[in-house]
Design a protein around this motif. Structure first.
Motif, mmCIF file in Angstrom:
data_model
loop_
_atom_site.group_PDB
_atom_site.id
_atom_site.type_symbol
_atom_site.label_atom_id
_atom_site.label_comp_id
_atom_site.label_asym_id
_atom_site.label_seq_id
_atom_site.Cartn_x
_atom_site.Cartn_y
_atom_site.Cartn_z
ATOM 1 N N ARG A 12 0.850 -1.195 0.000
ATOM 2 C CA ARG A 12 0.000 0.000 0.000
ATOM 3 C C ARG A 12 0.883 1.241 0.000
ATOM 4 O O ARG A 12 1.927 1.263 0.655
ATOM 5 C CB ARG A 12 -0.947 0.003 1.188
ATOM 6 C CG ARG A 12 -0.389 0.706 2.425
ATOM 7 C CD ARG A 12 -1.310 0.650 3.602
ATOM 8 N NE ARG A 12 -1.059 -0.543 4.413
ATOM 9 C CZ ARG A 12 -1.905 -1.543 4.533
ATOM 10 N NH1 ARG A 12 -3.041 -1.523 3.916
ATOM 11 N NH2 ARG A 12 -1.591 -2.579 5.277
ATOM 12 N N ARG A 28 -6.287 6.469 -15.094
ATOM 13 C CA ARG A 28 -4.877 6.241 -15.417
ATOM 14 C C ARG A 28 -3.995 6.718 -14.284
ATOM 15 O O ARG A 28 -2.984 6.093 -13.954
ATOM 16 C CB ARG A 28 -4.506 6.962 -16.702
ATOM 17 C CG ARG A 28 -4.831 6.162 -17.950
ATOM 18 C CD ARG A 28 -3.910 6.578 -19.098
ATOM 19 N NE ARG A 28 -3.805 8.015 -19.215
ATOM 20 C CZ ARG A 28 -4.675 8.790 -19.851
ATOM 21 N NH1 ARG A 28 -5.697 8.237 -20.460
ATOM 22 N NH2 ARG A 28 -4.515 10.095 -19.902
ATOM 23 N N LEU A 29 -4.380 7.835 -13.694
ATOM 24 C CA LEU A 29 -3.585 8.352 -12.583
ATOM 25 C C LEU A 29 -3.537 7.349 -11.435
ATOM 26 O O LEU A 29 -2.481 7.098 -10.851
ATOM 27 C CB LEU A 29 -4.174 9.678 -12.096
ATOM 28 C CG LEU A 29 -3.407 10.300 -10.947
ATOM 29 C CD1 LEU A 29 -2.039 10.756 -11.414
ATOM 30 C CD2 LEU A 29 -4.176 11.451 -10.349
ATOM 31 N N ALA A 61 -3.915 4.162 -11.611
ATOM 32 C CA ALA A 61 -3.098 3.022 -11.998
ATOM 33 C C ALA A 61 -1.623 3.355 -11.805
ATOM 34 O O ALA A 61 -0.821 2.509 -11.444
ATOM 35 C CB ALA A 61 -3.371 2.651 -13.450
ATOM 36 N N ALA A 62 -1.286 4.609 -12.038
ATOM 37 C CA ALA A 62 0.123 5.001 -11.938
ATOM 38 C C ALA A 62 0.553 5.223 -10.497
ATOM 39 O O ALA A 62 1.713 5.029 -10.163
ATOM 40 C CB ALA A 62 0.367 6.267 -12.756
ATOM 41 N N LEU A 63 -0.361 5.613 -9.656
ATOM 42 C CA LEU A 63 0.019 5.973 -8.292
ATOM 43 C C LEU A 63 -0.271 4.879 -7.280
ATOM 44 O O LEU A 63 0.399 4.791 -6.265
ATOM 45 C CB LEU A 63 -0.722 7.236 -7.862
ATOM 46 C CG LEU A 63 -0.331 8.536 -8.554
ATOM 47 C CD1 LEU A 63 -1.111 9.688 -7.938
ATOM 48 C CD2 LEU A 63 1.154 8.770 -8.429
ATOM 49 N N ALA A 64 -1.280 4.075 -7.558
ATOM 50 C CA ALA A 64 -1.735 3.088 -6.587
ATOM 51 C C ALA A 64 -1.960 3.749 -5.232
ATOM 52 O O ALA A 64 -1.369 3.364 -4.234
ATOM 53 C CB ALA A 64 -0.727 1.954 -6.456
ATOM 54 N N ARG A 119 -11.012 0.649 -8.790
ATOM 55 C CA ARG A 119 -11.241 -0.639 -8.149
ATOM 56 C C ARG A 119 -10.140 -1.617 -8.546
ATOM 57 O O ARG A 119 -9.587 -2.335 -7.723
ATOM 58 C CB ARG A 119 -12.613 -1.178 -8.579
ATOM 59 C CG ARG A 119 -13.273 -2.102 -7.579
ATOM 60 C CD ARG A 119 -14.588 -2.615 -8.118
ATOM 61 N NE ARG A 119 -14.448 -3.179 -9.449
ATOM 62 C CZ ARG A 119 -13.864 -4.353 -9.710
ATOM 63 N NH1 ARG A 119 -13.371 -5.068 -8.722
ATOM 64 N NH2 ARG A 119 -13.771 -4.794 -10.952
ATOM 65 N N ARG A 120 -9.801 -1.589 -9.818
ATOM 66 C CA ARG A 120 -8.748 -2.484 -10.292
ATOM 67 C C ARG A 120 -7.406 -2.125 -9.683
ATOM 68 O O ARG A 120 -6.563 -2.984 -9.457
ATOM 69 C CB ARG A 120 -8.654 -2.419 -11.817
ATOM 70 C CG ARG A 120 -9.743 -3.202 -12.514
ATOM 71 C CD ARG A 120 -9.223 -3.758 -13.820
ATOM 72 N NE ARG A 120 -8.683 -2.705 -14.656
ATOM 73 C CZ ARG A 120 -9.337 -2.103 -15.629
ATOM 74 N NH1 ARG A 120 -10.573 -2.464 -15.889
ATOM 75 N NH2 ARG A 120 -8.770 -1.161 -16.348
ATOM 76 N N ALA A 121 -7.214 -0.838 -9.430
ATOM 77 C CA ALA A 121 -5.944 -0.407 -8.847
ATOM 78 C C ALA A 121 -5.943 -0.617 -7.339
ATOM 79 O O ALA A 121 -5.013 -0.207 -6.662
ATOM 80 C CB ALA A 121 -5.675 1.052 -9.192
ATOM 81 N N ARG A 122 -6.995 -1.225 -6.841
ATOM 82 C CA ARG A 122 -7.081 -1.550 -5.416
ATOM 83 C C ARG A 122 -7.007 -0.306 -4.542
ATOM 84 O O ARG A 122 -6.304 -0.287 -3.536
ATOM 85 C CB ARG A 122 -5.982 -2.524 -5.016
ATOM 86 C CG ARG A 122 -6.090 -3.893 -5.655
ATOM 87 C CD ARG A 122 -7.264 -4.654 -5.087
ATOM 88 N NE ARG A 122 -7.399 -5.979 -5.678
ATOM 89 C CZ ARG A 122 -8.047 -6.235 -6.804
ATOM 90 N NH1 ARG A 122 -8.613 -5.236 -7.474
ATOM 91 N NH2 ARG A 122 -8.148 -7.446 -7.257
#
Lengths: 336, 336
Positions: free
Chosen positions: A68, A117-118, A120-123, A142-145
DNA sequence: CAGGCGCACTAACACGTGTAACCTGATGGT
DNA sequence: ACCATCAGGTTACACGTGTTAGTGCGCCTG
């Protein structure tokens, strides 16, 4: 400062080699991991070497390992940003920083998917904004948790975060002020900008609630173009209607200023011919002719409050996010 | 959508297992790595499985591996943000996204070190803002191996990015407009907010340059409080001085609106008694009495232009960053 | 003096990705 | 018949960190 950059990152391995200890020990010291017995001397030695080498832990590696990140994303609206907004972000960031999180902002764009996209890039650990996110972005988050999303996507547009403070509460307070001044026929002035249609509808709904509570008819809603002639046209139309309003709740200060300018062109003045109340208390409001009465909210407090609620949710407490309207108040000048 | 979240991230291993291929092949397909021969059928199979599972590459791992992140940080000023600003960020983000980068913003806070911590957490490829960064933050960015910093820290306050477009250029254009209207005694109205003292000084310097070029005396600089009485006081003082100015360059539209309100209180009006020109073209400008003449800049174009310059610098070209004043122009209304 | 125990520390793994190096059949050229 | 080439993959390592499972070693105790 030499121009040549060796571009070698200082890692914890470097400070381990420097101190003659193992990398694990270094990590224990720097994170003061509990249940580890490390003498004060060693501890000092590590900290000193780390400082000397200018060691900074590499966030991506840390994130990869721990699963995380300590990032929280705040989506800024693309509507005109008052200094208020900066204060909101500032205070929220302060509270989150205290809890070990780092706040970044992202300015909303019309193209959907940007926020996705952001993420996905930052998580990031959490994402919050002032209005519901498009489903496409929610899916990406959701996909990027992403742990916590505010406002929660499943909430209807009626009871979410945006509605509670920035919209309904403000509209209600506008109308209540006008009613207290003795007005009984109230109109709502909405911008014709589709980007804020949900917000403006929320504010108008708040005003309608206040009117209903007072036993008054529901206010009519009119879109107001953001130019003087257009605004003057709307004012003329109101005055020509059978039950002409005597006061108007403007969506925000800019709409209110447009109305005042339109009235001036028609030779009318507030509040005599028509009372006008705005919202947001932008700096220009006090310089209007006449100075604009408006609704201000202490967005610094609001930011801190929201940040704390977010932290509680991150800690797992199922938290209701209906914010108390902290410090929202009328700034009475002359226009209403 | 079940409430239980297994919270298992979908990795490239999952899609490898799903397709029966190796993780490397999957990676080759998803990044279309060159010099790899992969039949169309396999390629399709991988893409399909990835889509079905909802695979999103985990940015921290990717960053860790490649050594560089695709993030670029833009520091937003904490001064009042016009819609202009949103457009700037929007267009810049668009250009950077095309090149594979992701733009995040960070609102400036007075506490130094915030930006430094952010860079440590993000490890961005580049950072840019509108004015020089405090040395403490620069040091932190250097340690975080930020590739490009804009404006470059070694540049003096005279020739950096901020000075070229947002300050000098605007001040110069204000004064040139007033001079073209026949004014010979010009004053500069500065805000008394210390946060923007460097910016306002830059704009005043631009105006001074224009005056010097025209053979006029240097304009006097007066701080203007952001309230009607204070502004009126400044106007009175000007008119009482031996060489009273006939026109004034305001730092921005808000200062200009304050001046117009002060003049109104004194029974004066623009441009007859005193011409006033603002800067930024905020929405409220057109609703002033009289409507405010101001300087607008196409900040969308500016953002795109700046982003492209940044990309060139990232590619290693030693790029001079003096921006051509793209699309900065006078919006002539009535106040000057 | 054997055994137990806390101290101070280390070896080794896992996180998810990109990529260089290697492998295995099939095909083509001489 | 033999080597070279190439398509179509796979194995293995590196990135920097946090953390678990040890490992010696000195000290105390029965």
């Amino acid at each position: 400062m030499p121009a040549k950059k060796p571009a070698r990152r200082v890692t914890s391995t470097d400070v381990a080699r420097e101190t003659g200890l193992s990398r694990a020990t270094v990590s224990f010291v720097l994170n003061d991991t509990p249940n580890q017995s490390i003498p004060q001397a060693t501890r000092q030695r590590v900290l000193e070497a780390a400082a000397r080498l200018g060691y900074t832990p590499y966030a991506p590696a840390r994130t990869l390992r721990s699963g995380r990140s300590d990032l929280i994303v705040c989506e800024l609206p693309d509507w005109p940003q008052s200094p208020t907004m900066a204060e909101f972000v500032d205070r929220a960031g302060e509270v989150l920083a205290e809890a070990g999180y780092t706040l970044v902002t992202h300015v909303h764009t019309d193209r959907p998917g940007g926020l996705g996209r952001l993420c996905a890039a930052l998580a990031p650990a959490a994402v919050f904004g002032m209005r519901p996110f498009p489903p496409q972005d929610v899916e990406a988050m959701r996909r990027a948790r992403v742990g916590v999303i505010l406002p929660p996507p499943q909430a209807g547009s009626g009871d979410d975060l945006g509605a509670s403070v920035w919209t309904t509460g403000i509209g209600r307070m506008q109308a209540e002020h006008l009613i207290a001044k003795g007005h009984t026929r109230i109109a709502c002035a909405l911008p014709d900008d589709p980007r804020v249609s949900d917000l403006s509808a929320g504010r108008a709904a708040g005003a309608a609630q206040a009117c209903a509570d007072a036993g008054l008819p529901a206010p009519a809603r009119s879109p107001v173009p953001l130019d003087i002639d257009g605004a003057a046209g709307v004012v003329s139309a109101w005055r020509a209607s059978p039950d002409a309003p005597t006061a108007v709740c403007a969506y925000n200060d800019e709409v209110a200023l447009a109305l005042l300018a339109g009235m001036r062109r028609l030779g009318l003045s507030a509040p005599g011919d028509l009372a006008v109340i705005g919202a947001d208390d932008i700096p220009a409001a006090r310089f209007a002719a006449p100075p604009l009465t408006t609704i201000a909210l202490d967005s610094g407090d609001l930011g801190a409050h929201l940040a704390r609620a977010l932290l509680r949710t991150l800690d797992g407490e199922e938290q209701d996010l209906t914010l108390a309207p902290h410090g929202v108040h009328v700034v009475e000048r002359e226009s209403a």
